[in-house]
Scaffold this active site. Structure first.
Site, PDB file in Angstrom:
ATOM      1  N   TYR A 181       0.845  -1.191   0.000  1.00  0.00           N
ATOM      2  CA  TYR A 181       0.000   0.000   0.000  1.00  0.00           C
ATOM      3  C   TYR A 181       0.886   1.249   0.000  1.00  0.00           C
ATOM      4  O   TYR A 181       1.996   1.253   0.529  1.00  0.00           O
ATOM      5  CB  TYR A 181      -0.928   0.026   1.219  1.00  0.00           C
ATOM      6  CG  TYR A 181      -0.223   0.027   2.560  1.00  0.00           C
ATOM      7  CD1 TYR A 181       0.090   1.212   3.225  1.00  0.00           C
ATOM      8  CD2 TYR A 181       0.115  -1.176   3.184  1.00  0.00           C
ATOM      9  CE1 TYR A 181       0.713   1.211   4.458  1.00  0.00           C
ATOM     10  CE2 TYR A 181       0.748  -1.189   4.415  1.00  0.00           C
ATOM     11  CZ  TYR A 181       1.044   0.001   5.048  1.00  0.00           C
ATOM     12  OH  TYR A 181       1.681  -0.005   6.270  1.00  0.00           O
ATOM     13  N   PRO A 182       0.395   2.320  -0.616  1.00  0.00           N
ATOM     14  CA  PRO A 182       1.104   3.601  -0.558  1.00  0.00           C
ATOM     15  C   PRO A 182       0.573   4.437   0.605  1.00  0.00           C
ATOM     16  O   PRO A 182      -0.561   4.230   1.068  1.00  0.00           O
ATOM     17  CB  PRO A 182       0.750   4.248  -1.895  1.00  0.00           C
ATOM     18  CG  PRO A 182      -0.629   3.741  -2.173  1.00  0.00           C
ATOM     19  CD  PRO A 182      -0.716   2.360  -1.580  1.00  0.00           C
ATOM     20  N   LYS A 202       2.217  11.456   4.622  1.00  0.00           N
ATOM     21  CA  LYS A 202       1.991  12.183   5.870  1.00  0.00           C
ATOM     22  C   LYS A 202       1.095  13.387   5.576  1.00  0.00           C
ATOM     23  O   LYS A 202       1.263  14.071   4.559  1.00  0.00           O
ATOM     24  CB  LYS A 202       3.325  12.643   6.465  1.00  0.00           C
ATOM     25  CG  LYS A 202       4.209  11.511   6.974  1.00  0.00           C
ATOM     26  CD  LYS A 202       3.588  10.798   8.151  1.00  0.00           C
ATOM     27  CE  LYS A 202       4.604   9.981   8.943  1.00  0.00           C
ATOM     28  NZ  LYS A 202       5.376   9.023   8.174  1.00  0.00           N
ATOM     29  N   HIS A 216       6.736   4.706  17.085  1.00  0.00           N
ATOM     30  CA  HIS A 216       6.104   3.978  15.994  1.00  0.00           C
ATOM     31  C   HIS A 216       6.915   2.727  15.646  1.00  0.00           C
ATOM     32  O   HIS A 216       6.360   1.643  15.424  1.00  0.00           O
ATOM     33  CB  HIS A 216       6.008   4.912  14.780  1.00  0.00           C
ATOM     34  CG  HIS A 216       5.147   4.400  13.670  1.00  0.00           C
ATOM     35  ND1 HIS A 216       3.777   4.323  13.760  1.00  0.00           N
ATOM     36  CD2 HIS A 216       5.456   3.951  12.427  1.00  0.00           C
ATOM     37  CE1 HIS A 216       3.277   3.857  12.636  1.00  0.00           C
ATOM     38  NE2 HIS A 216       4.281   3.623  11.803  1.00  0.00           N
ATOM     39  N   GLN A 265       9.263  -6.113   6.254  1.00  0.00           N
ATOM     40  CA  GLN A 265       8.770  -4.945   5.544  1.00  0.00           C
ATOM     41  C   GLN A 265       9.877  -4.315   4.699  1.00  0.00           C
ATOM     42  O   GLN A 265      11.052  -4.400   5.025  1.00  0.00           O
ATOM     43  CB  GLN A 265       8.210  -3.897   6.503  1.00  0.00           C
ATOM     44  CG  GLN A 265       9.263  -3.267   7.418  1.00  0.00           C
ATOM     45  CD  GLN A 265       8.685  -2.169   8.297  1.00  0.00           C
ATOM     46  OE1 GLN A 265       7.481  -2.045   8.440  1.00  0.00           O
ATOM     47  NE2 GLN A 265       9.553  -1.376   8.888  1.00  0.00           N
TER      48      GLN A 265
END
Length: 512
Positions: free
Chosen positions: A150-151, A154, A177, A190
């Site tokens: 997925y793209p 921010k 995060h 990832q």
């Protein structure tokens, strides 16, 4: 002025999505479909075969849902290389039955948020940490079963503008995060790539996992983290399952992919590795596909080749039943009890010294990978063939190795590959003082096999660098023929005798 964190860029990434024109595919003549599949399979296998640490990596995924049918993921050193890949695919006969549904271009990066010392004081960075970040810049496609792409960007809205925040606050938020993501280490891999100035969003995120719910869980939990909850915007999600290029015909036929023989449970147990290659020496005529496979088991001497008359998809359930029958006979059948390994075995009629020289060069490159166990050349005693055996810790690495090994000189099919049972490999390592005795024992058993019903061919292959390392390549017309021999007193006596001369238990590999 708000500071922008420094970044270091690595390889470029292309996520290429295609839909299939199923109506055109169904109405095409059979010969046209076969030619298109062969063309596409060769294209994909060649791209996967470039998965070296200095050349890139590729993979193909079956996409679930209406957005696309296939997703190709390519990592390369330059944007030009990705452009050539995209144009090369359009030159295949298979491309005429597809339409590009979507694509995404990005470049892998490491930022100062997560590695400030990497940029501020490189000399002080621990070498292990440096290697970790360097590896992030040249990613490989993991061998995991599922992918989600997925793209994201921010936000730049009033009151929620990420780029208005001070660098220290952004770094603190990204640190928290990242801590959340670390909880999924070992479950989710990832690849984060920047697309600022390259595509419509700011980043492309690719998540890999063997359990798709782990991907759902990490995305869900991160939605509650402040970085995502306040500042994250997300595009469309694409989810798919990886399959080897050789399974493209099965995919287009509506069959399960990966095929059951490819280790369809996604955990690399009893997983076969396929490689499609063309050879003028292939059994059945020039250009016929020949496939080489692996069976996993503990230790470092496992492998075999598969040449089944039905196209050779390995039946994992049947293999399990066979192992159970052997267990009832008190015969160890190589069932994995720990770390699995995966092997690719190819046969060659080239001169042994010439073949070994070629393999030594490849082995030097293979040594750069932590997943490489061994690659060796074995010389037959009864035939003029040699065997190249490459053993790896992961299925995807073994498949990649097959791409390089298939270009070795003199690669041929096994004779008698129409055998209904296919091939059976048994790997042995003898105690040095008993090697000569073992070879003599094999010759005695070979004399018995020569007169055994259903037996096609058996040869003892010896490692050209280690006379104590051997494997038996034996072929039968049917499983029943092989089992009849296994139940015989001759085989039982051989197994009992071997317990005292082997350095480890024999590994039996069955590939229907």
């Amino acid at each position: 002025m708000v500071d922008a964190p420094p970044t270091d860029e690595g390889w470029f990434a292309l996520h290429d999505f295609y839909t299939v024109d199923w109506d055109a595919w169904r109405s095409a003549p059979e010969r046209d479909r076969e030619a298109a599949l062969s063309d596409a399979e060769s294209f994909l296998a060649h791209r996967e075969a470039l998965a070296r640490d200095d050349e890139g990596d590729s993979a193909v995924f079956a996409v679930t849902g209406h957005k696309a049918d296939l997703m190709f993921v390519h990592f390369r050193e330059s944007l030009d290389a990705l452009d050539r890949i995209e144009r090369s695919f359009e030159q295949t006969a298979f491309a005429a039955y597809t339409e590009q549904a979507h694509s995404y271009v990005s470049v892998v990066e490491v930022s100062g948020y997560t590695a400030p010392d990497y940029f501020e004081d490189p000399a002080s960075v621990d070498e292990g940490v440096r290697q970790y970040f360097d590896s992030k810049l040249t990613p490989e496609v993991p061998g995991d079963t599922y992918v989600s792409f997925y793209p994201m960007s921010k936000k730049r809205e009033a009151g929620q503008n990420w780029y208005d925040l001070p660098l220290e606050e952004r770094a603190e938020l990204m640190d928290a995060h990242g801590d959340l993501g670390k909880q999924y280490a070992g479950k989710v891999s990832q690849v984060i790539a920047s697309s600022v100035g390259l595509d419509d969003w700011e980043w492309g995120v690719t998540l890999f996992a063997d359990d798709l719910t782990d991907i759902k869980d990490i995305v869900y939990e991160m939605r509650f983290d402040e970085v995502s909850a306040k500042y994250g915007e997300f595009g469309e999600f694409y989810v798919g399952r990886r399959f080897p290029p050789s399974d493209l015909p099965a995919y287009m036929a509506g069959e399960e992919v990966p095929t059951p023989g490819d280790g369809g449970d996604g955990h690399h147990v009893e997983e076969d590795i396929h490689h499609h290659a063309e050879s003028e020496h292939a059994h059945g005529g020039g250009g016929e596909a020949h496939r080489h496979a692996a069976d996993s088991g503990e230790g470092s001497h496992h492998g075999g080749d598969r040449h089944g008359g039905d196209g050779g998809h390995h039946d994992g359930d049947e293999s399990g039943d066979l192992r159970g029958e052997l267990a009832d006979l008190d015969i160890y059948a190589g069932q994995p009890h720990g770390e699995d390994v995966h092997a690719t075995v190819l046969y060659s009629e080239a001169d042994t010294d010439d073949l070994f020289e070629e393999v030594s060069g490849l082995r030097g490159n293979f040594g750069h990978y932590g997943t490489h166990v061994k690659t060796a050349v074995y010389e037959g005693r009864q035939t003029d063939r040699c065997a190249v055996v490459s053993i790896w810790e992961t299925a995807s690495a073994a498949d990649t190795a097959a791409g390089f090994l298939s270009d070795l000189p003199g690669i041929v099919e096994r004779a008698g590959e129409e055998s209904g049972f296919g091939t059976m490999g048994m790997f042995y390592e003898t105690k040095p003082e008993h090697t000569a005795d073992f070879v003599e024992k094999f010759d005695s058993v070979a004399d018995v096999l020569a007169d055994t019903d259903g037996h096609v061919e058996t040869d003892l292959m010896v490692n050209v660098e280690n006379d104590d390392d051997m494997f038996i390549a034996s072929q039968w017309r049917s499983k029943d023929d092989a089992m009849s021999f296994f139940r015989s007193d001759d085989f039982s006596d051989t197994v009992d005798w071997g317990r005292d001369v082997l350095a480890d238990r024999p590994r039996h590999v069955f590939l229907q």
